[in-house]
Write an enzyme that holds these catalytic residues in place. Structure first.
Site, mmCIF file in Angstrom:
data_model
loop_
_atom_site.group_PDB
_atom_site.id
_atom_site.type_symbol
_atom_site.label_atom_id
_atom_site.label_comp_id
_atom_site.label_asym_id
_atom_site.label_seq_id
_atom_site.Cartn_x
_atom_site.Cartn_y
_atom_site.Cartn_z
ATOM 1 N N GLU A 297 42.789 30.224 6.661
ATOM 2 C CA GLU A 297 43.374 29.767 7.932
ATOM 3 C C GLU A 297 42.318 29.061 8.786
ATOM 4 O O GLU A 297 42.592 28.035 9.411
ATOM 5 C CB GLU A 297 43.956 30.965 8.696
ATOM 6 C CG GLU A 297 45.186 31.541 8.017
ATOM 7 C CD GLU A 297 45.673 32.832 8.647
ATOM 8 O OE1 GLU A 297 46.872 33.120 8.519
ATOM 9 O OE2 GLU A 297 44.873 33.570 9.241
ATOM 10 N N GLY B 107 51.952 34.379 7.575
ATOM 11 C CA GLY B 107 52.485 35.462 8.399
ATOM 12 C C GLY B 107 53.931 35.185 8.782
ATOM 13 O O GLY B 107 54.479 34.129 8.458
HETATM 14 C C1 5RP Z 1 47.395 36.106 8.819
HETATM 15 C C2 5RP Z 1 47.382 35.845 10.277
HETATM 16 C C3 5RP Z 1 48.697 35.796 10.973
HETATM 17 O O1 5RP Z 1 48.847 34.553 11.566
HETATM 18 C C4 5RP Z 1 48.726 36.887 12.017
HETATM 19 O O2 5RP Z 1 48.472 38.127 11.370
HETATM 20 C C5 5RP Z 1 50.066 36.934 12.744
HETATM 21 O O3 5RP Z 1 51.047 37.353 11.858
HETATM 22 P P1 5RP Z 1 52.565 37.470 12.307
HETATM 23 O O4 5RP Z 1 53.019 36.104 12.641
HETATM 24 O O5 5RP Z 1 53.261 38.059 11.091
HETATM 25 O O6 5RP Z 1 52.612 38.402 13.488
HETATM 26 O O7 5RP Z 1 46.363 35.658 10.897
HETATM 27 O O8 5RP Z 1 46.085 36.247 8.303
#
Ligand code: 5RP
Length: 231
Positions: free
Chosen positions: A105, A29
């Site tokens: 994750e 992300g």
């Molecule tokens: C991906 C995730 C990311 O950590 C979450 O969506 C946060 O994303 P961003 O840092 O772009 O806001 O869980 O699966």
């Protein structure tokens, strides 16, 4: 709030916990990207960092700055995992999976000796659920799994809520592992650990985006500063 400034600052703050020779779990992300960016100097200075990336996107970024990518085996010790989040509550429970990487994750966060979450301050909530809960499911028989998800949600008090197969620009979204993502608009989740358990009991559900009791520390940041939430 300048959210991008918060992400960058949180990523830089988390990089302070990285030591020479560490094996790192690398999240996915835009916030996790800031953390990997913050490692570039250390990688270039020969810190001997190794990484277990949670997505192909992160693997490419980490490789490009000289982090050695490893495929974990049973002897692998992940010293520290750092990842972003979509929401975090005061008990440090999380909703993750906005980037469809939640299974990898969770595997990496669970295996790590320490799990640090990084977030701009907009991610801090009183209760989880305004962000639609992602659930990663097996493609085979997916509609049957969705029917069961609706039933479990109804018995947990979420009758008639929005439950959608994730698609972008007319294309069904698949995780790097080839699974589907179901987004559930729940509004407010009062008992995330119970809901996680109930959903995980459904055949076809591979993982949920509820990360309960996993984060050792959350680093929140905005353009004015950093605040740390830890046990
Ligand atoms: C991906 C995730 C990311 O950590 C979450 O969506 C946060 O994303 P961003 O840092 O772009 O806001 O869980 O699966």
């Amino acid at each position: 709030m300048d959210r991008q400034a918060g992400k960058k600052r949180a990523g830089e703050e988390a990089a302070k916990y990285v030591e020479r020779g560490m094996t790192l779990g690398l999240g996915t992300g835009s916030t996790a990207r800031c953390f990997v960016d913050a490692l570039a100097g250390k990688a270039a200075d020969g810190w001997g960092l190794r990484g277990v990336p949670t997505s192909e996107e992160t693997r490419r970024q980490a490789e490009a700055i000289g982090i050695e990518i490893i495929i974990p085996d049973e002897t692998t010790v992940i010293d520290l995992a750092v990842d972003g989040t979509d929401e975090a509550d005061p008990q440090r429970n999380l909703i993750k999976g906005g980037g469809a990487a939640l299974l990898r994750e969770k595997i990496v966060a669970n295996a790590a000796r320490r799990f640090i979450v990084i977030a701009d301050k907009s991610k801090r909530v009183a209760a989880l659920g305004a962000f639609a809960l992602p659930i990663e499911i097996e493609p085979f028989g997916w509609a049957l799994t969705v029917r069961n998800i609706r039933a479990v949600l109804a018995s947990a008090g979420f009758d008639g809520v929005g439950v959608e197969l994730r698609a972008r620009e007319g294309e069904v979204v698949k995780s790097d592992g080839g699974h589907l993502i179901i987004d559930c608009a729940l509004g407010r989740i009062d008992n995330p650990a119970n809901l996680d358990r109930a959903l995980k009991a459904i055949p076809g559900v591979i993982e949920t985006g509820l990360f309960c009791g996993m984060a050792d520390m959350i680093i929140y940041a905005d353009e004015t500063g950093v605040s740390i939430d830890q046990a």
